[in-house]
Write an enzyme that holds these catalytic residues in place. Structure first.
Site, short mmCIF file in Angstrom:
data_model
loop_
_atom_site.label_atom_id
_atom_site.label_comp_id
_atom_site.label_asym_id
_atom_site.label_seq_id
_atom_site.Cartn_x
_atom_site.Cartn_y
_atom_site.Cartn_z
N GLY A 11 -3.89 -22.34 16.47
CA GLY A 11 -2.65 -22.90 15.93
C GLY A 11 -2.94 -23.94 14.87
O GLY A 11 -3.84 -24.75 15.03
N ARG A 72 -5.30 -15.60 14.69
CA ARG A 72 -5.72 -15.27 16.07
C ARG A 72 -6.54 -13.99 15.93
O ARG A 72 -6.13 -13.04 15.28
CB ARG A 72 -4.51 -15.01 16.95
CG ARG A 72 -3.47 -16.12 16.89
CD ARG A 72 -3.61 -17.14 17.99
NE ARG A 72 -2.53 -18.12 17.91
CZ ARG A 72 -2.60 -19.34 18.39
NH1 ARG A 72 -3.68 -19.76 19.00
NH2 ARG A 72 -1.58 -20.17 18.29
N ASP A 103 -9.07 -25.25 22.09
CA ASP A 103 -10.14 -24.85 23.02
C ASP A 103 -10.54 -23.39 22.88
O ASP A 103 -11.69 -23.03 23.15
CB ASP A 103 -9.82 -25.23 24.47
CG ASP A 103 -8.45 -24.78 24.91
OD1 ASP A 103 -7.80 -24.03 24.17
OD2 ASP A 103 -8.04 -25.17 26.03
N THR A 125 -5.41 -29.63 17.01
CA THR A 125 -4.28 -28.99 17.68
C THR A 125 -3.21 -30.04 17.96
O THR A 125 -3.54 -31.18 18.28
CB THR A 125 -4.69 -28.31 19.01
OG1 THR A 125 -3.50 -28.05 19.78
CG2 THR A 125 -5.60 -29.17 19.86
N ASP A 127 -1.31 -30.06 20.41
CA ASP A 127 -1.05 -30.15 21.85
C ASP A 127 -1.76 -31.31 22.55
O ASP A 127 -1.38 -31.66 23.67
CB ASP A 127 -1.45 -28.84 22.55
CG ASP A 127 -0.67 -27.65 22.01
OD1 ASP A 127 0.49 -27.86 21.60
OD2 ASP A 127 -1.20 -26.53 22.00
N ASP A 129 -4.56 -31.21 24.01
CA ASP A 129 -4.95 -30.65 25.31
C ASP A 129 -6.46 -30.42 25.41
O ASP A 129 -6.92 -29.56 26.15
CB ASP A 129 -4.21 -29.32 25.55
CG ASP A 129 -4.50 -28.28 24.48
OD1 ASP A 129 -5.11 -28.62 23.44
OD2 ASP A 129 -4.12 -27.11 24.68
N ARG A 171 1.99 -26.20 25.04
CA ARG A 171 1.41 -25.16 25.91
C ARG A 171 1.40 -25.63 27.36
O ARG A 171 2.45 -25.84 27.92
CB ARG A 171 0.01 -24.76 25.42
CG ARG A 171 0.06 -23.98 24.12
CD ARG A 171 -1.15 -23.13 23.93
NE ARG A 171 -2.36 -23.93 23.96
CZ ARG A 171 -3.57 -23.44 23.91
NH1 ARG A 171 -3.75 -22.14 23.83
NH2 ARG A 171 -4.62 -24.22 23.92
P1 ADP Z 1 -6.83 -22.52 19.84
O1 ADP Z 1 -8.13 -22.65 19.15
O2 ADP Z 1 -5.74 -23.30 19.15
O3 ADP Z 1 -6.93 -22.79 21.32
P2 ADP Z 1 -6.75 -19.64 20.39
O4 ADP Z 1 -6.87 -19.80 21.85
O5 ADP Z 1 -5.82 -18.62 19.86
O6 ADP Z 1 -6.33 -21.00 19.66
O7 ADP Z 1 -8.21 -19.35 19.83
C1 ADP Z 1 -8.43 -19.19 18.44
C2 ADP Z 1 -9.42 -18.09 18.20
O8 ADP Z 1 -10.68 -18.44 18.80
C3 ADP Z 1 -9.08 -16.74 18.81
O9 ADP Z 1 -8.15 -16.00 18.07
C4 ADP Z 1 -10.45 -16.08 18.80
O10 ADP Z 1 -10.78 -15.61 17.51
C5 ADP Z 1 -11.38 -17.25 19.15
N1 ADP Z 1 -11.65 -17.24 20.60
C6 ADP Z 1 -10.81 -17.59 21.61
N2 ADP Z 1 -11.39 -17.39 22.83
C7 ADP Z 1 -12.62 -16.89 22.58
C8 ADP Z 1 -13.73 -16.47 23.41
N3 ADP Z 1 -13.65 -16.52 24.75
N4 ADP Z 1 -14.84 -16.03 22.81
C9 ADP Z 1 -14.94 -15.98 21.46
N5 ADP Z 1 -13.95 -16.33 20.64
C10 ADP Z 1 -12.80 -16.79 21.16
#
Ligand code: ADP
Length: 319
Positions: A11, A72, A103, A125, A127, A129, A171
């Site tokens: 995000g 994403r 995260d 972020t 959030d 969080d 979230r």
């Molecule tokens: P944020 O970083 O805000 O928490 P997301 O959870 O959507 O947002 O994660 C962002 C991107 O990070 C995902 O679209 C993916 O490309 C990568 N990502 C998330 N989880 C994993 C994972 N377990 N292993 C590798 N890449 C990941």
């Protein structure tokens, strides 16, 4: 370290641009070349990479969103996809990566580090969080946007003796709601960290009316319950007009406030310093006004964000 890549992921958050600017200019000051990777891990995999100069980041310190774009890209969980991404980095001769995101993005950075590619995470972020930091980039700006919205709702709710339920982002973290509740003087605060007792809320609202309260503002974090349905139930029980407002994506946008610009500038510069010290798989935080860094694995697994019970209690005293 000769060439560093930087990307924003997950995000978007106001202040991400300020962080990219700080990474870029700190690198250039140390004669390190910088490469902007567009659209997060998706762009990394696709090789959407361009070299950045000092003026590539001109006039962005004050701009919301992220000029690098974000995406994403769940495919990044696949090792084969990450191997292809590392090949793209090697093609450009990039030898370390700075990932600005939440995260999920940290997990991507961690996996790359485990495959031998040095990565540093910066918490971007709204959030708030992420463990190991008091504040994430974007939180304060988003909080201000929410408080502005709450102030406006207060004017109209008070004029009509109305109950207002305001759904806020976060979230699974109640920080935005909690802080907005204290700053906006909301009467009731509902966060994911505390079990929601609907009957108790309705009783509190009715008690408030007896005490002569002209309005009731209920601050609630997204995903706790369906706020429109909640408004209908409260209206049926209290016989008072009740409206739910979902603040939605306006919370994400807007120019970063000074706090976030400074935080992002410090974190961006600190990330480059860590790389210069040969560190990898670290994530950056601010704790008690100082820059700190932690192991990404520890941050994602062992460390917990403390719930600010003090603010929750304060909100319940001051309403
Ligand atoms: P944020 O970083 O805000 O928490 P997301 O959870 O959507 O947002 O994660 C962002 C991107 O990070 C995902 O679209 C993916 O490309 C990568 N990502 C998330 N989880 C994993 C994972 N377990 N292993 C590798 N890449 C990941």
């Amino acid at each position: 370290i000769k060439k560093v890549g930087v990307l924003t992921s997950g995000g978007d958050a106001p202040g991400m641009n300020s962080a990219v600017r700080a990474v870029t200019r700190t690198c250039l000051t140390h004669d390190i070349e910088v490469f902007g990777i567009f659209d997060g891990f998706a762009g990394l995999h696709a090789g959407n990479i361009k070299q950045l100069q000092r003026n590539s980041v001109s006039d962005i310190i004050n701009r919301g969103g992220t000029f690098l774009g974000s995406a994403r890209f769940p495919e990044f969980k696949e090792e084969s996809v990450r191997k292809e991404a590392i090949k793209q980095l090697e093609k450009f001769g990039i030898d370390a990566l700075i990932v600005i995101g939440g995260d999920g993005s940290y997990m991507g950075a961690l996996k790359l580090s485990e495959m031998g590619f040095p990565c540093i995470g910066i918490p971007g972020t709204i959030d708030n969080d992420i463990a190991g930091t008091d504040f994430t980039i974007g939180f304060m700006t988003c909080l201000n946007t929410i408080v502005d919205a709450v102030d406006r709702l207060r004017d109209t709710s008070s004029s009509h003796n109305r109950i207002s339920i305001v759904e806020m982002m976060g979230r699974h973290c109640g920080d935005l709601t909690l802080w907005a509740s204290v700053a906006g003087g909301c009467e009731y605060v509902i966060v994911p960290e505390i079990d929601f007792d609907e009957d108790a809320l309705i009783k509190q609202i009715m008690d408030g009316e007896e005490k002569g309260k002209k309005h009731a503002i209920v601050a609630i974090t997204e995903h706790v319950t369906d706020v429109t349905a909640l408004a209908k139930r409260i209206e049926a029980k209290t016989k008072r007009e009740t409206r739910a407002t979902v603040l939605g994506h306006i919370q994400r946008g807007g120019a970063p406030m000074a706090f976030d610009r400074i935080l992002a500038s410090r974190m961006g510069a600190y990330a480059v310093e860590l790389l210069l010290e040969g560190k990898s798989a670290r994530c950056i935080g601010i704790q008690c006004a100082k820059m700190v860094d932690h192991d990404i694995i520890e941050c994602l697994t062992d460390m917990k964000r403390p719930f600010r019970k003090d603010l929750y209690e304060l909100s319940n005293i001051l309403y």
